[in-house]
Motif scaffolding. Structure first.
Motif, PDB file in Angstrom:
ATOM      1  N   MET A 248       0.941  -1.251  -0.036  1.00 16.64           N
ATOM      2  CA  MET A 248      -0.143  -0.021  -0.059  1.00 16.64           C
ATOM      3  C   MET A 248       0.941   1.233  -0.067  1.00 16.64           C
ATOM      4  O   MET A 248       1.844   1.133   0.633  1.00 16.64           O
ATOM      5  N   ASP A 249       0.469   2.020  -0.683  1.00 17.15           N
ATOM      6  CA  ASP A 249       1.277   3.633  -1.034  1.00 17.15           C
ATOM      7  C   ASP A 249       1.164   4.051   0.556  1.00 17.15           C
ATOM      8  O   ASP A 249       0.249   4.243   0.938  1.00 17.15           O
ATOM      9  N   HIS A 250       2.208   4.475   1.045  1.00 21.32           N
ATOM     10  CA  HIS A 250       2.357   4.979   2.380  1.00 21.32           C
ATOM     11  C   HIS A 250       1.617   6.255   2.485  1.00 21.32           C
ATOM     12  O   HIS A 250       1.107   6.679   3.686  1.00 21.32           O
ATOM     13  N   LEU A 251       1.890   7.091   1.483  1.00 18.38           N
ATOM     14  CA  LEU A 251       0.992   8.244   1.580  1.00 18.38           C
ATOM     15  C   LEU A 251      -0.486   8.201   1.846  1.00 18.38           C
ATOM     16  O   LEU A 251      -1.065   9.069   2.559  1.00 18.38           O
ATOM     17  N   HIS A 252      -0.989   7.041   1.421  1.00 20.40           N
ATOM     18  CA  HIS A 252      -2.635   6.654   1.692  1.00 20.40           C
ATOM     19  C   HIS A 252      -2.845   6.109   2.852  1.00 20.40           C
ATOM     20  O   HIS A 252      -3.866   5.801   3.473  1.00 20.40           O
ATOM     21  N   SER A 253      -1.590   5.367   3.549  1.00 18.35           N
ATOM     22  CA  SER A 253      -1.663   4.701   5.054  1.00 18.35           C
ATOM     23  C   SER A 253      -1.548   5.866   6.058  1.00 18.35           C
ATOM     24  O   SER A 253      -1.333   5.068   7.265  1.00 18.35           O
ATOM     25  N   GLN A 254      -1.337   6.829   5.924  1.00 16.02           N
ATOM     26  CA  GLN A 254      -0.771   7.703   6.744  1.00 16.02           C
ATOM     27  C   GLN A 254      -1.934   7.916   7.759  1.00 16.02           C
ATOM     28  O   GLN A 254      -2.980   8.490   7.262  1.00 16.02           O
ATOM     29  N   TYR A 255      -1.827   7.588   9.287  1.00 15.12           N
ATOM     30  CA  TYR A 255      -2.789   7.893   9.981  1.00 15.12           C
ATOM     31  C   TYR A 255      -2.970   9.340  10.686  1.00 15.12           C
ATOM     32  O   TYR A 255      -3.987   9.936  10.881  1.00 15.12           O
ATOM     33  N   VAL A 256      -1.749  10.034  10.835  1.00 12.85           N
ATOM     34  CA  VAL A 256      -1.607  11.407  11.221  1.00 12.85           C
ATOM     35  C   VAL A 256      -0.870  12.200  10.321  1.00 12.85           C
ATOM     36  O   VAL A 256       0.268  12.137  10.081  1.00 12.85           O
ATOM     37  N   ARG A 257      -1.619  13.065   9.726  1.00 10.70           N
ATOM     38  CA  ARG A 257      -0.956  14.003   8.396  1.00 10.70           C
ATOM     39  C   ARG A 257      -0.372  14.957   9.185  1.00 10.70           C
ATOM     40  O   ARG A 257       0.888  15.752   8.587  1.00 10.70           O
ATOM     41  N   GLY A 258      -0.951  15.683  10.201  1.00 12.84           N
ATOM     42  CA  GLY A 258      -0.156  16.740  10.922  1.00 12.84           C
ATOM     43  C   GLY A 258      -0.853  17.303  12.054  1.00 12.84           C
ATOM     44  O   GLY A 258      -1.694  16.574  12.796  1.00 12.84           O
ATOM     45  N   ILE A 259      -0.134  18.160  12.787  1.00  6.94           N
ATOM     46  CA  ILE A 259      -0.445  18.625  14.119  1.00  6.94           C
ATOM     47  C   ILE A 259      -0.593  20.043  14.140  1.00  6.94           C
ATOM     48  O   ILE A 259       0.381  20.794  13.536  1.00  6.94           O
TER      49      ILE A 259
ATOM     50  N   ASN B 124       6.848  -1.094   6.576  1.00  7.28           N
ATOM     51  CA  ASN B 124       6.397  -2.042   5.762  1.00  7.28           C
ATOM     52  C   ASN B 124       5.141  -2.468   5.839  1.00  7.28           C
ATOM     53  O   ASN B 124       4.320  -3.192   4.787  1.00  7.28           O
ATOM     54  N   GLU B 125       4.607  -2.622   7.141  1.00  7.90           N
ATOM     55  CA  GLU B 125       3.248  -3.110   7.570  1.00  7.90           C
ATOM     56  C   GLU B 125       2.383  -2.230   7.764  1.00  7.90           C
ATOM     57  O   GLU B 125       1.515  -2.104   8.572  1.00  7.90           O
ATOM     58  N   ASN B 126       2.512  -0.722   6.960  1.00  6.39           N
ATOM     59  CA  ASN B 126       1.591   0.147   7.114  1.00  6.39           C
ATOM     60  C   ASN B 126       1.493   0.979   8.533  1.00  6.39           C
ATOM     61  O   ASN B 126       0.402   0.936   9.002  1.00  6.39           O
ATOM     62  N   SER B 127       2.568   1.128   9.153  1.00  7.83           N
ATOM     63  CA  SER B 127       2.609   1.707  10.411  1.00  7.83           C
ATOM     64  C   SER B 127       3.205   2.958  10.263  1.00  7.83           C
ATOM     65  O   SER B 127       4.208   3.477   9.380  1.00  7.83           O
ATOM     66  N   GLN B 128       3.209   3.970  11.351  1.00  4.21           N
ATOM     67  CA  GLN B 128       3.562   5.207  11.305  1.00  4.21           C
ATOM     68  C   GLN B 128       4.072   5.521  12.759  1.00  4.21           C
ATOM     69  O   GLN B 128       3.642   5.196  13.658  1.00  4.21           O
ATOM     70  N   PHE B 129       5.375   6.054  12.601  1.00  5.68           N
ATOM     71  CA  PHE B 129       5.871   6.496  13.928  1.00  5.68           C
ATOM     72  C   PHE B 129       6.108   7.950  14.483  1.00  5.68           C
ATOM     73  O   PHE B 129       6.391   8.691  13.327  1.00  5.68           O
TER      74      PHE B 129
ATOM     75  N   ASN C 155       7.366  -7.605  20.269  1.00  5.11           N
ATOM     76  CA  ASN C 155       6.149  -8.429  20.316  1.00  5.11           C
ATOM     77  C   ASN C 155       4.772  -7.836  20.277  1.00  5.11           C
ATOM     78  O   ASN C 155       3.806  -8.224  19.862  1.00  5.11           O
ATOM     79  N   ARG C 156       4.608  -6.673  20.990  1.00  2.00           N
ATOM     80  CA  ARG C 156       3.554  -5.920  21.190  1.00  2.00           C
ATOM     81  C   ARG C 156       3.158  -5.188  19.709  1.00  2.00           C
ATOM     82  O   ARG C 156       1.992  -5.239  19.668  1.00  2.00           O
ATOM     83  N   PHE C 157       3.981  -4.571  19.118  1.00  2.00           N
ATOM     84  CA  PHE C 157       3.790  -3.705  18.020  1.00  2.00           C
ATOM     85  C   PHE C 157       3.464  -4.684  16.873  1.00  2.00           C
ATOM     86  O   PHE C 157       4.164  -5.602  16.490  1.00  2.00           O
ATOM     87  N   ARG C 158       1.967  -4.458  16.377  1.00  6.56           N
ATOM     88  CA  ARG C 158       1.430  -5.748  15.321  1.00  6.56           C
ATOM     89  C   ARG C 158       1.688  -5.241  14.034  1.00  6.56           C
ATOM     90  O   ARG C 158       1.227  -5.975  13.213  1.00  6.56           O
ATOM     91  N   GLY C 159       1.702  -4.101  13.715  1.00  4.33           N
ATOM     92  CA  GLY C 159       1.640  -3.199  12.599  1.00  4.33           C
ATOM     93  C   GLY C 159       0.180  -2.710  12.341  1.00  4.33           C
ATOM     94  O   GLY C 159      -0.598  -2.869  13.071  1.00  4.33           O
ATOM     95  N   ASN C 160       0.170  -2.019  11.134  1.00  2.50           N
ATOM     96  CA  ASN C 160      -1.022  -1.434  10.861  1.00  2.50           C
ATOM     97  C   ASN C 160      -1.559  -0.464  12.075  1.00  2.50           C
ATOM     98  O   ASN C 160      -2.637  -0.358  12.201  1.00  2.50           O
ATOM     99  N   GLY C 161      -0.355   0.496  12.589  1.00  2.00           N
ATOM    100  CA  GLY C 161      -0.575   1.068  13.726  1.00  2.00           C
ATOM    101  C   GLY C 161       0.261   2.216  13.915  1.00  2.00           C
ATOM    102  O   GLY C 161       0.772   2.789  12.945  1.00  2.00           O
ATOM    103  N   ILE C 162      -0.115   3.259  14.728  1.00  2.00           N
ATOM    104  CA  ILE C 162       0.433   4.472  15.095  1.00  2.00           C
ATOM    105  C   ILE C 162       1.170   4.359  16.242  1.00  2.00           C
ATOM    106  O   ILE C 162       0.629   3.900  17.380  1.00  2.00           O
ATOM    107  N   TYR C 163       2.512   4.349  16.369  1.00  2.00           N
ATOM    108  CA  TYR C 163       3.371   4.154  17.505  1.00  2.00           C
ATOM    109  C   TYR C 163       4.351   5.543  17.861  1.00  2.00           C
ATOM    110  O   TYR C 163       4.783   6.203  17.007  1.00  2.00           O
ATOM    111  N   ILE C 164       4.099   5.790  19.149  1.00  2.66           N
ATOM    112  CA  ILE C 164       4.534   7.185  19.521  1.00  2.66           C
ATOM    113  C   ILE C 164       5.499   6.711  20.599  1.00  2.66           C
ATOM    114  O   ILE C 164       5.367   6.190  21.496  1.00  2.66           O
TER     115      ILE C 164
ATOM    116  N   ARG D  16      -7.827   4.551   9.542  1.00  2.72           N
ATOM    117  CA  ARG D  16      -7.599   4.479  11.262  1.00  2.72           C
ATOM    118  C   ARG D  16      -6.755   3.528  11.375  1.00  2.72           C
ATOM    119  O   ARG D  16      -7.038   2.311  10.875  1.00  2.72           O
ATOM    120  N   PRO D  17      -5.838   3.574  12.283  1.00  5.52           N
ATOM    121  CA  PRO D  17      -5.020   2.540  12.750  1.00  5.52           C
ATOM    122  C   PRO D  17      -5.566   1.405  13.508  1.00  5.52           C
ATOM    123  O   PRO D  17      -6.558   1.525  14.119  1.00  5.52           O
TER     124      PRO D  17
END
Length: 251
Positions: free
Chosen positions: A1-12, A190-195, A156-165, A100-101
Motif C-alpha cells: 500500500m502507498d504509505h501516503l495513503h496509509s498515513q494515520y496522522v498527517r499533521g499537528i 512496511n506493514e503500514n505503520s507510522q511512528f 512483540n506488542r507492536f503488531r503493524g497497521n498502527g500508530i506508534y509514539i 484509521r490504525p
C-alpha cells in the motif's frame, strides 16, 4: 500500500486563537510559542532537541490527543500514578488521514515501569482470554532488564497497521539494540505503520524515510540528520575526542 495513503496522522496544528496566554507554560516554550502547523512524514517523524525545549511535553500532548494514556501503553490503558502532564493536548488539533490504525502504543522510557506494573495488575484479576503479558512476549516485564523489557515490547506488542509514539526509546537500549530497532521500525513501516519519535540518538534518527523536527530556543524547524546538534557533537567527539576532552577537562 502507498504509505501516503496509509498515513494515520498527517499533521499537528496549534489552535493559537484558543491559547489563554503565551506567557504561561507550556506555551512560553519557544518551540510551542512558534508552532503553527507541522506536516508529518507518512512513515517516521522525529522530534529532537536539547533537554528542556519541550520534546516530551509536545510528544505527550500528541499522544493524549490521540487517546493514549499520558504514562504510556495502548489505547485501553487508563491507569494513573501521577498527574503531571500539561494542558497542551487541549490546544492541539490532530489532522488525521483517511484510514484509521488497527493498533497503537505510546512507549515512554520514564514511565515504562508503571506500564509494566499495570500489566501485572490487570493479569492478576480474573478475566477470560489470554493474559495481557502474552502479547508482550509472555515474560513479566519486571523480570527482565529495562532494555530487554523495552525491546520485548517493541518486538512483540507492536503488531503493524498502527500508530506508534516513542519517547526517548534509546534510554534503555544499547547501540546494537538501537540498530535492531531501526530494522524493526522498517518492518513495521512496511506493514503500514507510522511512528512519531522523540529521541536524542543519532543512530535512531538516521532512519531514511523520515522527517526531523528540531526544537530549540529558535522555535521548531525541519532539519537534516547531519545538521542536528546531536549529530554534530557526536561527530566532533569521534573525529577528535582527545581535543574535545582536553578542552572539557582543563583545570
Amino acid at each position: 500500500m502507498d504509505h501516503l495513503h496509509s498515513q494515520y496522522v498527517r499533521g499537528i496544528k496549534l489552535k493559537r486563537d484558543k491559547v489563554p496566554s503565551f506567557n504561561d507554560y507550556p506555551f512560553n516554550l519557544p518551540s510551542i510559542h512558534s508552532l503553527t502547523e507541522l506536516s508529518l512524514h507518512p512513515n517516521v517523524t522525529f522530534i529532537v532537541g536539547e533537554n528542556g525545549v519541550g520534546k516530551s511535553t509536545f510528544l505527550e500532548a500528541i499522544a493524549v490527543s490521540l487517546g493514549f494514556n499520558p504514562e504510556g501503553g495502548s489505547l485501553n490503558f487508563n491507569f494513573t500514578t501521577y498527574d503531571s502532564h500539561s494542558v497542551l493536548e487541549h490546544y492541539l488539533k490532530v489532522i488525521k488521514g483517511v484510514l484509521r490504525p488497527k493498533d497503537g502504543f505510546f512507549l515512554r522510557a520514564e514511565s515504562f515501569y508503571n506500564v509494566a506494573s499495570n500489566i501485572e495488575k490487570m493479569d492478576s484479576e480474573p478475566a477470560p482470554g489470554p493474559r495481557v503479558i502474552d502479547s508482550f512476549g509472555g515474560v513479566s516485564l519486571h523480570e527482565q532488564s529495562h532494555g530487554e523489557a523495552f525491546f520485548s515490547t517493541f518486538t512483540n506488542r507492536f503488531r503493524g497497521n498502527g500508530i506508534y509514539i516513542l519517547d526517548e526509546p534509546e534510554a534503555a537500549l544499547s547501540p546494537i539494540r538501537q540498530l535492531s530497532m531501526i530494522a524493526r521500525i522498517h518492518d513495521l513501516v512496511n506493514e503500514n505503520s507510522q511512528f512519531i519519535i522523540a529521541t536524542h540518538s543519532p543512530i535512531i534518527m538516521s532512519y531514511p524515510s523520515s522527517k526531523i523536527f528540531e526544537l530549540s530556543e529558535d522555535g521548531i524547524n525541519e532539519t537534516a540528520l547531519e545538521e542536528t546538534n546531536h549529530y554534530k557533537i557526536m561527530k566532533q567527539f569521534f573525529d577528535d575526542k582527545n581535543r574535545l576532552l582536553h578542552h572539557l577537562l582543563l583545570d
